[in-house]
Design an enzyme around this catalytic site. Structure first.
Site, PDB file in Angstrom:
ATOM      1  N   HIS A 112       0.834  -1.098   0.157  1.00  0.00           N
ATOM      2  CA  HIS A 112       0.000   0.132  -0.108  1.00  0.00           C
ATOM      3  C   HIS A 112       0.871   1.345  -0.003  1.00  0.00           C
ATOM      4  CE1 HIS A 112      -4.059  -1.796   0.029  1.00  0.00           C
ATOM      5  NE2 HIS A 112      -3.694  -2.461   0.945  1.00  0.00           N
ATOM      6  N   ASP A 140       0.669  -4.488   5.412  1.00  0.00           N
ATOM      7  CA  ASP A 140      -0.508  -5.289   5.013  1.00  0.00           C
ATOM      8  C   ASP A 140      -0.432  -5.413   3.543  1.00  0.00           C
ATOM      9  OD1 ASP A 140      -1.181  -2.784   5.030  1.00  0.00           O
ATOM     10  OD2 ASP A 140      -3.379  -3.374   4.866  1.00  0.00           O
ATOM     11  N   GLU A 141      -1.098  -6.589   2.990  1.00  0.00           N
ATOM     12  CA  GLU A 141      -1.412  -6.727   1.458  1.00  0.00           C
ATOM     13  C   GLU A 141      -0.188  -6.462   0.485  1.00  0.00           C
ATOM     14  OE1 GLU A 141      -5.093  -4.428   1.405  1.00  0.00           O
ATOM     15  OE2 GLU A 141      -6.212  -6.317   1.904  1.00  0.00           O
ATOM     16  N   VAL A 142       0.860  -7.009   0.666  1.00  0.00           N
ATOM     17  CA  VAL A 142       2.035  -6.793   0.048  1.00  0.00           C
ATOM     18  C   VAL A 142       1.688  -7.667  -1.281  1.00  0.00           C
ATOM     19  CG1 VAL A 142       4.499  -7.002  -0.013  1.00  0.00           C
ATOM     20  CG2 VAL A 142       3.319  -6.612   2.068  1.00  0.00           C
ATOM     21  N   ASP A 187      -1.986  -9.880   8.240  1.00  0.00           N
ATOM     22  CA  ASP A 187      -2.513 -10.903   7.270  1.00  0.00           C
ATOM     23  C   ASP A 187      -1.289 -11.500   6.355  1.00  0.00           C
ATOM     24  OD1 ASP A 187      -2.306  -8.857   4.668  1.00  0.00           O
ATOM     25  OD2 ASP A 187      -2.566  -7.879   6.229  1.00  0.00           O
TER      26      ASP A 187
END
Length: 511
Positions: A121, A177-179, A228
Site C-alpha cells: 500500500h 499488509d496486503e503486499v 495478514d
C-alpha cells in the site's frame, strides 16, 4: 503426562472452543476486557479541514475512545527529498497543525499512534515517476521492491520525519499488509532461486530490517504491524521470523460474521510462536464495499460483537494490547471515496459503546443516542436537528444517496419508453417517435430537477468540513456517474428531435 508450551496452548484453544459453543453462541457475552480503544483516522482520502478534525477528536473522546491511530499518508508535511509525497490536490496538514492535533488529543487523554506503510500500500509513493524503479513489479503501484537499498532508505526517511513530529508517541504502526505480488519481481525471483528460500522469508527479511532500524533510533518504541501476511506461516517459521520481541501483530477482520473460533486459533498460534502481545482491528466504516456511501451501524456492531467473543475466549498467553476501530476512507490510494466520517459517527459511537458495555445492550444504545442527540443509532434515522459535528452533512447526504439509489434513476435505461423507442439503434440513427421522446424528456428532467437542489445542499455542507478538491471528487465519483447517462440520453434525444425538424426542451442547467 508432560506437555510442552505449544501443546498446552493448543489445549487451551480447545477449551476456548468449548467455551464459545456454551456461552458465546448461546448469547451470554462476557464483559469487555479490551481497555485500549483506538479510532483509526484514514487521511488518504477526504481529509477533514483542521478545525473539523479537532472537533472530531473531542467527539471521539466523548464517545469512549482513548486513542487515535493516524494514517497520514500524503497529508503529512514531508520535507526535503520526500516532499513530493505531499498531496497535490490540497495542502497537507502543517507541522504546527500536527503538533496542535496531538496536544488536543493529549488534553482528552487520547494516545496517538502514527501509522506509516512500509512495504505494501505504497501507492502514494510509488505512483511518482521518480520512484518507479522501486516497485516490485511495474504494474503494481503498491508493493515496494525489498532488494533496493534506495527503497529501504526512502521508507526510513519517511518514518524518521513522522516520528520527529510525534516525540511523545509510545508506539508506531508499520503497516505491511496486503503486499501484493511480492516475489514476482525480477530481483525477487533471482533471490528465491537460492535453496531454502520462500516468499515468507522475503517478507520477513524486509519487515525485520525496517523494524530493527527504527528500534535502533527509538529503543523504547513499541512497533505494530498488520498480521495478514503472517497468517499462512507455520509455527516454526513464526518462531524463527525475528519478529518475537520486535513487533506486535494487529489481527484485522471486518466481517459481521467473523469466524471467532478460527481467529482465536490464529491468535493462539501467534502466542505459541512467542508473539504474545497482540492487537485486534475491527471496522466502523469503509469495509462494506469499495463505493459504499452510507454505513450500516448494525453491520459494524456485529463485527465488534464477534471481536468480543474472540477476546473472551483467548488464553492468558495472549496479551491483548487493545483494539483499533478502523474507518477506511478508501480501499487504497487510487480507489474511490467510501463513507465519509460524518455519516459513520453513529456507527462509531455504537461500536465504542458495544466494547465498553460488552454488548449492544439497551444501556449502550441509550448512551449513543444521548451523546449524539439523536433518536436512532442508524444514520438514516438520526433526525435533522444538528447535535454532533457534521450531522447536517450526514442528513442531506443520506437524502441524496436515497435519490441516487432509487430504482427510477438507477434503471432508467430499462424504462419502457427508452427500451421501446430510443434504443442504441434509434440513437445512432437520430430517429424516434416525437410523442414518446417528449415523455422521456419530461421524466429525465423531473429526475434531474429532484437531484440538483439536493446536490447543491450537499456541496454547501461538505465544503465547510472538507477541501474543495474532496467535494469535487465525491460529486464526480458518486453523482456524475449516475446522472451522466441521463444527460447523454437527453443530448441524443435533442439531436434526434432536431434531426426530425422538431424543437426539444432544454435540460436543467448546472450539470
Amino acid at each position: 503426562m508432560h506437555f510442552d508450551a505449544c501443546q498446552i496452548s493448543w489445549i487451551l484453544v480447545k477449551e476456548s472452543r468449548l467455551y464459545l459453543r456454551q456461552h458465546y453462541v448461546a448469547g451470554v457475552m462476557a464483559l469487555s476486557t479490551i481497555e485500549k480503544k483506538f479510532v483509526h483516522l484514514d487521511l488518504k482520502g477526504a481529509p477533514p479541514k483542521f478545525e473539523y478534525l479537532l472537533k472530531l477528536i473531542h467527539l471521539f473522546a466523548d464517545l469512549g475512545a482513548n486513542g487515535l491511530l493516524i494514517e497520514y499518508e500524503d497529508m503529512f508535511p514531508y520535507e526535503e527529498e520526500v516532499k513530493i509525497l505531499q498531496a497535490s490536490a490540497h495542502p497537507p496538514y502543517s507541522r504546527e497543525e500536527i503538533s496542535s492535533l496531538q496536544n488536543t488529543a493529549k488534553s482528552r487523554n487520547l494516545e496517538v499512534i502514527p501509522l506509516v506503510q512500509t512495504f505494501g500500500h505504497l501507492e502514494f509513493v510509488l505512483k511518482h515517476g521518480v520512484f518507479r524503479e522501486l516497485r516490485e513489479v511495474g504494474h503494481c503501484l503498491g508493493t515496494l521492491n525489498p532488494h533496493k537499498e534506495r527503497g529501504v532508505q526512502l521508507v526510513l526517511e519517511m518514518l524518521r520525519q513522522v516520528m520527529e513530529l510525534h516525540p511523545e508517541s509510545s508506539a508506531l504502526h508499520l503497516g505491511a499488509d496486503e503486499v501484493y505480488l511480492l516475489g514476482q519481481g525480477e530481483e525477487s525471483r533471482e533471490w528465491l532461486g537460492a535453496p531454502n528460500r520462500s516468499v515468507h522469508q522475503l517478507f520477513l527479511s524486509h519487515v525485520t530490517k525496517i523494524a530493527k532500524a527504527v528500534q535502533q533510533q527509538h529503543p523504547n518504541l513499541h512497533l505494530i504491524m498488520w498480521d495478514d501476511m503472517l497468517r499462512g506461516m507455520s509455527l516454526e517459521t513464526l518462531k524463527d521470523s525475528g519478529l518475537v520481541g520486535l513487533l506486535q501483530p494487529m489481527i484485522w477482520d471486518y466481517s459481521p460474521v467473523l469466524d471467532v473460533e478460527n481467529t482465536v486459533l490464529l491468535m493462539e498460534k501467534y502466542s505459541s510462536a512467542g508473539l504474545h502481545k497482540q492487537w485486534m482491528a475491527s471496522s466502523f466504516k469503509g469495509s462494506t464495499s469499495v463505493h459504499t456511501c452510507v454505513p450500516s451501524t448494525q453491520r459494524h456492531v456485529d463485527n465488534h460483537l464477534q471481536w468480543l467473543g474472540v477476546s473472551s475466549a483467548l488464553s492468558a498467553g495472549v496479551q491483548l494490547q487493545g483494539i483499533a476501530l478502523t474507518g477506511w476512507q478508501r480501499y487504497d490510494h487510487l480507489s474511490v471515496l467510501c463513507e465519509l466520517m460524518p455519516l459513520a459517527i453513529p456507527s462509531l459511537a455504537s461500536c465504542l459503546q458495544t466494547l465498553i458495555h460488552g454488548s449492544f445492550s439497551q444501556e449502550a444504545q441509550t448512551r449513543v443516542t444521548e451523546v449524539l442527540g439523536s433518536s436512532s443509532t442508524e444514520v438514516e434515522d438520526i433526525g435533522s436537528t444538528p447535535s454532533f459535528p457534521g450531522q447536517k452533512l450526514a442528513v442531506v447526504m443520506v437524502e441524496l444517496t436515497t435519490l441516487l439509489q432509487s430504482e427510477d434513476l438507477q434503471l432508467f435505461e430499462n424504462n419502457m419508453y427508452v427500451r421501446g423507442w430510443f434504443t442504441p439503434y434509434h440513437r445512432q440513427r437520430k430517429i424516434t417517435s416525437p410523442l414518446i421522446a417528449q415523455q422521456i424528456q419530461i421524466q429525465v428532467m423531473t429526475l434531474l430537477q429532484a437531484v440538483e437542489p439536493k446536490v447543491e445542499e450537499v456541496k454547501q455542507e461538505m465544503v465547510q468540513l472538507y477541501p474543495q478538491a474532496t467535494v469535487d471528487e465525491w460529486v464526480e465519483q458518486h453523482i456524475s456517474s449516475v446522472v451522466a447517462p441521463l444527460h447523454s440520453l437527453l443530448k441524443d434525444l435533442q439531436l434526434a428531435m432536431e434531426n426530425m425538424g422538431l424543437h426539444a426542451p432544454v435540460p436543467p442547467s448546472g450539470w
